[in-house]
Design an enzyme around this catalytic site. Structure first.
Site, PDB file in Angstrom:
ATOM      1  N   LYS A   1      -1.331 -20.106  -2.117  1.00 57.68           N
ATOM      2  CA  LYS A   1      -0.731 -21.213  -2.877  1.00 57.68           C
ATOM      3  C   LYS A   1      -1.655 -22.404  -2.773  1.00 57.68           C
ATOM      4  O   LYS A   1      -2.389 -22.544  -1.786  1.00 57.68           O
ATOM      5  CB  LYS A   1       0.622 -21.583  -2.278  1.00 57.68           C
TER       6      LYS A   1
HETATM    7  N1  GLU Z   1       4.020 -19.970  -8.997  1.00 61.87           N
HETATM    8  C1  GLU Z   1       4.672 -18.731  -9.278  1.00 61.87           C
HETATM    9  C2  GLU Z   1       5.391 -18.215  -8.042  1.00 61.87           C
HETATM   10  O1  GLU Z   1       5.762 -18.972  -7.165  1.00 61.87           O
HETATM   11  C3  GLU Z   1       3.748 -17.712  -9.938  1.00 61.87           C
HETATM   12  C4  GLU Z   1       2.558 -17.302  -9.141  1.00 61.87           C
HETATM   13  C5  GLU Z   1       1.571 -16.448  -9.908  1.00 61.87           C
HETATM   14  O2  GLU Z   1       1.846 -16.093 -11.031  1.00 61.87           O
HETATM   15  O3  GLU Z   1       0.527 -16.163  -9.336  1.00 61.87           O
HETATM   16  O4  GLU Z   1       5.686 -17.049  -7.917  1.00 61.87           O
END
Ligand code: GLU
Length: 423
Positions: A111
């Site tokens: 993240k």
């Molecule tokens: N931000 C989204 C999540 O928390 C998507 C992450 C992604 O598609 O890599 O799952």
């Protein structure tokens, strides 16, 4: 454990670790792995100087945390929000690891985030911030290393600037560096509403388990961003009555049901500042919204919204966690004792990363799929994950959250054991 832990310590990280500890204890996880998986594999903090439109320079704090890459490149969104900090990003990265493993995607978890209120920046400032952030984390990302995506406060346009910056650095276009891009540069059909669509698919499965009918269900959604607005829209399209939605300024409640497409139009197109302004129902606060009587409650905003202070007042049959980490550990217990059926975040909101995976595969193959294929495959993968989790939960006598965490963690543990310890 060393100094890093102090840097990570915050409520969201503590929640992610406490959930992990409960699952690890229950599955008797190897103590060496337990030590390792509690911490991120790699954490990077960057300073992002941005020339503002008035000529001054402001420096923003940015982060990228890779929690695990034992099963494949790490994957996860980028959040732009004033409360972003290292601990929160690390917690979200850990949840991505379990989420990808649970869905069976060949990814680890990561993240990123920047401590910024994006709505206070001009478009040009936002672009400069994004490009400099991308350049700062450039050494640790790549289509086979770590693949960012949108999250709270970021969208397809931010991904496009990110992709362009990375491509400029290497000298050729690399669509697979991010997912959630515009279609014109290698994005995928169906990515934008994928998380909301996934929430609806797993909710339908939960309704089936409980013998309930979506046509007779009432739905309450907290959050009207990418996840909340599409969840509300698709829930209504599927026959449910959406009685309340909210954004950060508060919400709107109409027990007869809200017209979501009309609400979206007034909110987005007419530029109403808050949902309450739309005059399509009674104004209510976010706190009131969470305690409305309903069949399905979807927290689709930020983490730690349902806590020991309000869990007792929550009156839903199903809690479908569109957001990451919306329920604290105490609240989880209170809701479970009350008989609420919880579809945990790492399962409920996995539709986004599942379609991100499709996007990444399409970019690698340079071959693009039809919208129906995306929807069908999303439904197949997320429904199978739901059923496996539900069977595991019944077989082991654990909650859906524990079942999801234990299944995800087990897959990651297997990968670590197979690969062994280097050197
Ligand atoms: N931000 C989204 C999540 O928390 C998507 C992450 C992604 O598609 O890599 O799952």
């Amino acid at each position: 454990m060393g100094a890093l832990v102090k840097e990570l310590d915050n409520p969201t990280f503590r929640l992610a670790v406490a959930q992990f500890d409960q699952a690890a204890e229950r599955m008797n996880l190897d103590p060496n792995l337990r030590q390792r998986l509690k911490l991120p594999e790699r954490s990077l903090m960057v300073s992002i100087p941005v020339r503002m439109d008035d000529g001054t320079v402001k420096v923003f704090n940015g982060y990228r945390v890779q929690h695990d890459s034992s099963r494949g490149p790490s994957k996860g969104g980028i959040r732009y929000h004033p409360d972003v900090n290292l601990g929160e990003v690390a917690a979200l990265a850990m949840w991505m690891t379990w989420k990808c493993a649970l869905a069976g995607l060949p990814y680890g978890g990561a993240k990123g985030g920047v401590q910024v209120a994006p709505e206070r920046l001009s478009r040009a400032e936002l672009q400069r911030l994004t490009r400099r952030y991308a350049a700062e984390i450039f050494p640790i990302i790549g289509p086979d290393k770590d693949v960012p995506a949108p999250d709270v406060g970021t969208d397809a346009q931010v991904m496009a600037w990110f992709m362009d910056t990375y491509s400029q650095q290497v000298g050729f276009p690399v669509p697979g560096i991010v997912t959630g891009k515009p279609l014109s540069i290698g994005g995928s059909l169906g990515r934008e509403d994928a998380t909301g669509r996934g929430v609806v698919y797993v909710t339908l499965e939960a309704m089936r388990c409980l013998g309930l009918d979506l046509d007779k269900a009432s739905v309450v959604v907290q959050g009207f961003g990418n996840v909340g607005s599409h969840t509300a829209r698709i829930m209504q399209q599927s026959g449910a009555r959406v009685i309340a939605v909210s954004d950060k300024s508060g919400g709107v409640y109409n027990p007869k049901g809200l017209d979501i497409p009309e609400l979206l139009r007034r909110y987005r197109v007419d530029g109403h500042q808050s949902l309450g302004d739309t005059k399509m129902g009674d104004r209510i606060s976010n706190e009131e919204l969470l305690t409305l009587e309903c069949t399905i409650l979807v927290p689709a905003a930020l983490s730690e919204q349902i806590t020991r202070l309000n869990a007792d007042k929550v009156r839903c049959r199903i809690l479908a966690e569109g957001a990451n980490g919306p329920t604290t550990l105490d609240a989880d217990q209170i809701l479970t004792d009350k008989g609420v059926f919880i579809i945990p975040d790492i399962l409920a909101n996995s539709g986004g990363v599942i379609v991100s995976y499709f996007e990444w595969v399409q970019d690698a193959q340079r071959f693009f799929w039809k919208a129906e294929d995306i929807q069908d495959r999303l439904q197949e993968i997320i429904t199978a994950a739901f059923r496996r989790t539900q069977q595991f939960s019944t077989a082991k006598g654990v909650t859906m959250r524990m079942a999801a965490l234990m299944s995800g963690i087990d897959k990651v543990a297997q990968a670590h054991l197979a690969r062994g310890l280097y050197p």
